[in-house]
Motif scaffolding. Structure first.
Motif, PDB file in Angstrom:
ATOM      1  N   SER A  86      14.360 -40.994  25.553  1.00  0.00           N
ATOM      2  CA  SER A  86      14.956 -40.978  26.889  1.00  0.00           C
ATOM      3  C   SER A  86      14.655 -42.257  27.663  1.00  0.00           C
ATOM      4  O   SER A  86      15.555 -42.896  28.214  1.00  0.00           O
ATOM      5  N   ASP A  87      13.376 -42.625  27.713  1.00  0.00           N
ATOM      6  CA  ASP A  87      12.949 -43.728  28.572  1.00  0.00           C
ATOM      7  C   ASP A  87      12.354 -44.901  27.808  1.00  0.00           C
ATOM      8  O   ASP A  87      11.967 -45.895  28.418  1.00  0.00           O
ATOM      9  N   PHE A  88      12.255 -44.780  26.509  1.00  0.00           N
ATOM     10  CA  PHE A  88      11.649 -45.812  25.668  1.00  0.00           C
ATOM     11  C   PHE A  88      10.298 -46.229  26.239  1.00  0.00           C
ATOM     12  O   PHE A  88      10.027 -47.401  26.506  1.00  0.00           O
ATOM     13  N   GLN A  89       9.468 -45.210  26.418  1.00  0.00           N
ATOM     14  CA  GLN A  89       8.102 -45.441  26.865  1.00  0.00           C
ATOM     15  C   GLN A  89       7.199 -44.381  26.247  1.00  0.00           C
ATOM     16  O   GLN A  89       7.662 -43.324  25.829  1.00  0.00           O
ATOM     17  N   ILE A  90       5.927 -44.704  26.167  1.00  0.00           N
ATOM     18  CA  ILE A  90       4.933 -43.796  25.594  1.00  0.00           C
ATOM     19  C   ILE A  90       3.732 -43.759  26.524  1.00  0.00           C
ATOM     20  O   ILE A  90       3.257 -44.811  26.984  1.00  0.00           O
ATOM     21  N   THR A  91       3.271 -42.553  26.806  1.00  0.00           N
ATOM     22  CA  THR A  91       2.107 -42.395  27.657  1.00  0.00           C
ATOM     23  C   THR A  91       0.852 -42.232  26.798  1.00  0.00           C
ATOM     24  O   THR A  91       0.768 -41.323  25.973  1.00  0.00           O
ATOM     25  N   ILE A  92      -0.092 -43.141  26.993  1.00  0.00           N
ATOM     26  CA  ILE A  92      -1.382 -43.079  26.311  1.00  0.00           C
ATOM     27  C   ILE A  92      -2.422 -42.761  27.385  1.00  0.00           C
ATOM     28  O   ILE A  92      -2.645 -43.586  28.289  1.00  0.00           O
ATOM     29  N   PRO A  93      -3.029 -41.593  27.346  1.00  0.00           N
ATOM     30  CA  PRO A  93      -3.922 -41.175  28.437  1.00  0.00           C
ATOM     31  C   PRO A  93      -4.965 -42.218  28.820  1.00  0.00           C
ATOM     32  O   PRO A  93      -5.256 -42.429  30.001  1.00  0.00           O
ATOM     33  N   GLU A  94      -5.545 -42.904  27.831  1.00  0.00           N
ATOM     34  CA  GLU A  94      -6.624 -43.852  28.115  1.00  0.00           C
ATOM     35  C   GLU A  94      -6.110 -45.186  28.668  1.00  0.00           C
ATOM     36  O   GLU A  94      -6.877 -45.942  29.271  1.00  0.00           O
ATOM     37  N   LEU A  95      -4.822 -45.481  28.429  1.00  0.00           N
ATOM     38  CA  LEU A  95      -4.279 -46.778  28.833  1.00  0.00           C
ATOM     39  C   LEU A  95      -3.183 -46.673  29.882  1.00  0.00           C
ATOM     40  O   LEU A  95      -2.881 -47.651  30.570  1.00  0.00           O
ATOM     41  N   GLY A  96      -2.543 -45.532  29.970  1.00  0.00           N
ATOM     42  CA  GLY A  96      -1.408 -45.374  30.870  1.00  0.00           C
ATOM     43  C   GLY A  96      -0.098 -45.404  30.101  1.00  0.00           C
ATOM     44  O   GLY A  96      -0.055 -45.184  28.885  1.00  0.00           O
ATOM     45  N   THR A  97       0.979 -45.704  30.796  1.00  0.00           N
ATOM     46  CA  THR A  97       2.318 -45.696  30.197  1.00  0.00           C
ATOM     47  C   THR A  97       2.655 -47.059  29.628  1.00  0.00           C
ATOM     48  O   THR A  97       2.554 -48.083  30.321  1.00  0.00           O
ATOM     49  N   VAL A  98       3.052 -47.071  28.367  1.00  0.00           N
ATOM     50  CA  VAL A  98       3.489 -48.297  27.708  1.00  0.00           C
ATOM     51  C   VAL A  98       5.014 -48.289  27.669  1.00  0.00           C
ATOM     52  O   VAL A  98       5.625 -47.415  27.049  1.00  0.00           O
ATOM     53  N   THR A  99       5.632 -49.232  28.362  1.00  0.00           N
ATOM     54  CA  THR A  99       7.091 -49.319  28.426  1.00  0.00           C
ATOM     55  C   THR A  99       7.587 -50.343  27.413  1.00  0.00           C
ATOM     56  O   THR A  99       6.932 -51.364  27.178  1.00  0.00           O
ATOM     57  N   ALA A 100       8.722 -50.067  26.834  1.00  0.00           N
ATOM     58  CA  ALA A 100       9.273 -50.934  25.791  1.00  0.00           C
ATOM     59  C   ALA A 100       9.494 -52.347  26.313  1.00  0.00           C
ATOM     60  O   ALA A 100      10.062 -52.542  27.392  1.00  0.00           O
ATOM     61  N   THR A 101       9.060 -53.327  25.550  1.00  0.00           N
ATOM     62  CA  THR A 101       9.351 -54.721  25.875  1.00  0.00           C
ATOM     63  C   THR A 101      10.767 -55.079  25.452  1.00  0.00           C
ATOM     64  O   THR A 101      11.366 -55.999  25.994  1.00  0.00           O
ATOM     65  N   SER A 102      11.294 -54.353  24.478  1.00  0.00           N
ATOM     66  CA  SER A 102      12.700 -54.466  24.068  1.00  0.00           C
ATOM     67  C   SER A 102      13.130 -53.095  23.556  1.00  0.00           C
ATOM     68  O   SER A 102      12.310 -52.354  23.015  1.00  0.00           O
ATOM     69  N   ILE A 103      14.398 -52.771  23.752  1.00  0.00           N
ATOM     70  CA  ILE A 103      14.891 -51.456  23.368  1.00  0.00           C
ATOM     71  C   ILE A 103      15.236 -51.458  21.878  1.00  0.00           C
ATOM     72  O   ILE A 103      16.104 -52.230  21.435  1.00  0.00           O
ATOM     73  N   PRO A 104      14.567 -50.634  21.085  1.00  0.00           N
ATOM     74  CA  PRO A 104      14.888 -50.605  19.643  1.00  0.00           C
ATOM     75  C   PRO A 104      16.234 -49.947  19.379  1.00  0.00           C
ATOM     76  O   PRO A 104      16.722 -49.136  20.185  1.00  0.00           O
ATOM     77  N   HIS A 105      16.842 -50.322  18.280  1.00  0.00           N
ATOM     78  CA  HIS A 105      18.053 -49.659  17.801  1.00  0.00           C
ATOM     79  C   HIS A 105      17.578 -48.472  16.952  1.00  0.00           C
ATOM     80  O   HIS A 105      17.004 -48.674  15.878  1.00  0.00           O
ATOM     81  N   VAL A 106      17.801 -47.261  17.433  1.00  0.00           N
ATOM     82  CA  VAL A 106      17.206 -46.090  16.806  1.00  0.00           C
ATOM     83  C   VAL A 106      18.235 -45.340  15.958  1.00  0.00           C
ATOM     84  O   VAL A 106      19.317 -44.986  16.436  1.00  0.00           O
ATOM     85  N   ILE A 107      17.882 -45.117  14.710  1.00  0.00           N
ATOM     86  CA  ILE A 107      18.674 -44.293  13.794  1.00  0.00           C
ATOM     87  C   ILE A 107      17.815 -43.116  13.357  1.00  0.00           C
ATOM     88  O   ILE A 107      16.720 -43.306  12.831  1.00  0.00           O
ATOM     89  N   LEU A 108      18.296 -41.910  13.606  1.00  0.00           N
ATOM     90  CA  LEU A 108      17.626 -40.707  13.109  1.00  0.00           C
ATOM     91  C   LEU A 108      18.484 -40.106  12.016  1.00  0.00           C
ATOM     92  O   LEU A 108      19.728 -40.082  12.128  1.00  0.00           O
ATOM     93  N   THR A 109      17.871 -39.629  10.958  1.00  0.00           N
ATOM     94  CA  THR A 109      18.627 -38.964   9.901  1.00  0.00           C
ATOM     95  C   THR A 109      18.137 -37.532   9.719  1.00  0.00           C
ATOM     96  O   THR A 109      16.977 -37.226   9.970  1.00  0.00           O
ATOM     97  N   SER A 110      19.055 -36.675   9.296  1.00  0.00           N
ATOM     98  CA  SER A 110      18.717 -35.277   9.033  1.00  0.00           C
ATOM     99  C   SER A 110      19.558 -34.779   7.877  1.00  0.00           C
ATOM    100  O   SER A 110      20.769 -35.051   7.812  1.00  0.00           O
ATOM    101  N   ASN A 111      18.908 -34.056   6.968  1.00  0.00           N
ATOM    102  CA  ASN A 111      19.620 -33.430   5.858  1.00  0.00           C
ATOM    103  C   ASN A 111      20.062 -32.009   6.190  1.00  0.00           C
ATOM    104  O   ASN A 111      20.602 -31.309   5.337  1.00  0.00           O
ATOM    105  N   GLY A 112      19.792 -31.584   7.414  1.00  0.00           N
ATOM    106  CA  GLY A 112      20.241 -30.266   7.845  1.00  0.00           C
ATOM    107  C   GLY A 112      19.439 -29.111   7.290  1.00  0.00           C
ATOM    108  O   GLY A 112      19.949 -27.995   7.187  1.00  0.00           O
ATOM    109  N   THR A 113      18.165 -29.343   6.944  1.00  0.00           N
ATOM    110  CA  THR A 113      17.356 -28.250   6.405  1.00  0.00           C
ATOM    111  C   THR A 113      16.909 -27.279   7.487  1.00  0.00           C
ATOM    112  O   THR A 113      16.513 -26.159   7.196  1.00  0.00           O
ATOM    113  N   ARG A 114      16.942 -27.719   8.738  1.00  0.00           N
ATOM    114  CA  ARG A 114      16.700 -26.817   9.866  1.00  0.00           C
ATOM    115  C   ARG A 114      17.507 -27.315  11.060  1.00  0.00           C
ATOM    116  O   ARG A 114      17.916 -28.482  11.121  1.00  0.00           O
ATOM    117  N   GLU A 115      17.720 -26.447  12.024  1.00  0.00           N
ATOM    118  CA  GLU A 115      18.484 -26.807  13.208  1.00  0.00           C
ATOM    119  C   GLU A 115      17.603 -27.634  14.150  1.00  0.00           C
ATOM    120  O   GLU A 115      16.464 -27.265  14.438  1.00  0.00           O
TER     121      GLU A 115
END
Length: 292
Positions: A149-178
């Motif tokens: 959603s926001d291309f950021q990750i929250t690390i409790p000890e460090l705070g929120t790490v925001t993307a320095t560049s937006i990755p091109h994201v590919i997700l794959t699924s073989n449909g073994t579960r919904e």
């Protein structure tokens, strides 16, 4: 030339033959900077799309292979506990306070970046492949939502790490579960099917330009017909290419030239005992007749 046609040509240059539907989905994902969820049977070439995209963009490919039990430590980040313990031991001889030691050992110097954190930490947009997301537990999808959603990750000890560049994201699924609605809403979507004979022929010729064209045509038709048989595992595109290479290496120039050799070479296509027993010489002869 349209952007989609140009993209298809660029993919073809790295030996990925995409149809209009897939090329459109990929172009929209690039334009809108949205993750692309690719669903389809195993072997249709979903993972190869990410590799091809990495090649045409000259971008780093970062792959997260999903599996049951995958958690944040393996996918996002974890602390280098061994180095932290050594640092704590070394600090025993110093006059540092507990707060100072804690701040030091929970700094980026002791952070192990796993694929998801690594992907948003690049100066130049990488291709992030989240492969076989359906193999991961449903709980793991929750970890992805903040990133997708926001291309950021929250690390409790460090705070929120925001993307320095937006990755091109590919997700794959073989449909073994919904997959969850929340995950699907964050992605563009395309269903990838096995190629028809014409596109599979183009794939064979792209990877094996020296193959006898008659043999390549017959291989594409044979595999298409074989996938319609009652098999435990339908052969994928990689198996088709392996078989075409094997036949060429065995000196076969046409499937109806030597049925015995063709039958023996089916080990390239059939990957279970049940399938090997099901495709008898009679079945092979019938399929060759269809392909010839």
């Amino acid at each position: 030339m349209t952007a989609i046609t140009d993209l298809k040509d660029r993919l073809a240059a790295v030996h990925y033959v995409a149809d209009d539907t897939l090329a459109t989905a990929l172009q929209l994902a690039l334009t809108l900077k949205r993750p692309l969820l690719l669903e389809g049977e195993a072997g249709v070439g979903k993972t190869e799309i990410a590799k091809a995209l990495s090649a045409i963009l000259d971008a780093r490919l970062i792959r997260l292979q999903c599996y049951e039990g995958l958690d944040a430590n393996a996918a996002i980040y974890e602390w280098n506990y061994q180095r932290q313990l050594l640092a704590i031991k070394a600090s025993e001889h110093e006059q540092a306070s507990a707060a100072e030691i804690e701040k030091h050992i929970f700094s980026e110097d002791y952070l192990l970046r796993r694929p998801l954190l690594e992907a948003i930490s690049q100066d130049r947009s990488p291709v992030l492949l989240i492969d076989e997301i359906d193999r991961a537990d449903e709980e793991f999808e929750a970890y992805l939502l903040e990133i997708l959603s926001d291309f950021q990750i929250t690390i409790p000890e460090l705070g929120t790490v925001t993307a320095t560049s937006i990755p091109h994201v590919i997700l794959t699924s073989n449909g073994t579960r919904e997959l969850s609605d929340a995950l699907r809403r964050r992605c563009l979507y395309a269903y990838v099917e096995f190629p028809g004979p014409e596109r599979e022929l183009a794939i064979i010729l792209s990877h094996m330009p020296d193959i006898e064209e008659r043999l390549a045509v017959q291989v594409a038709r044979f595999v298409r017909a074989l996938r319609k048989e009652d098999l435990e595992k339908a052969p994928g595109i990689a198996e088709t290419l392996d078989w075409a290479a094997a036949l060429t290496g065995l000196g076969v120039t046409a499937l109806d030239q030597d049925l015995a050799t063709v039958q023996q070479s089916l080990i390239c296509l059939l990957k279970t005992e049940a399938d090997a027993k099901a495709v008898t010489k009679e079945v092979t002869s019938r399929l060759v007749g269809t392909a010839a």
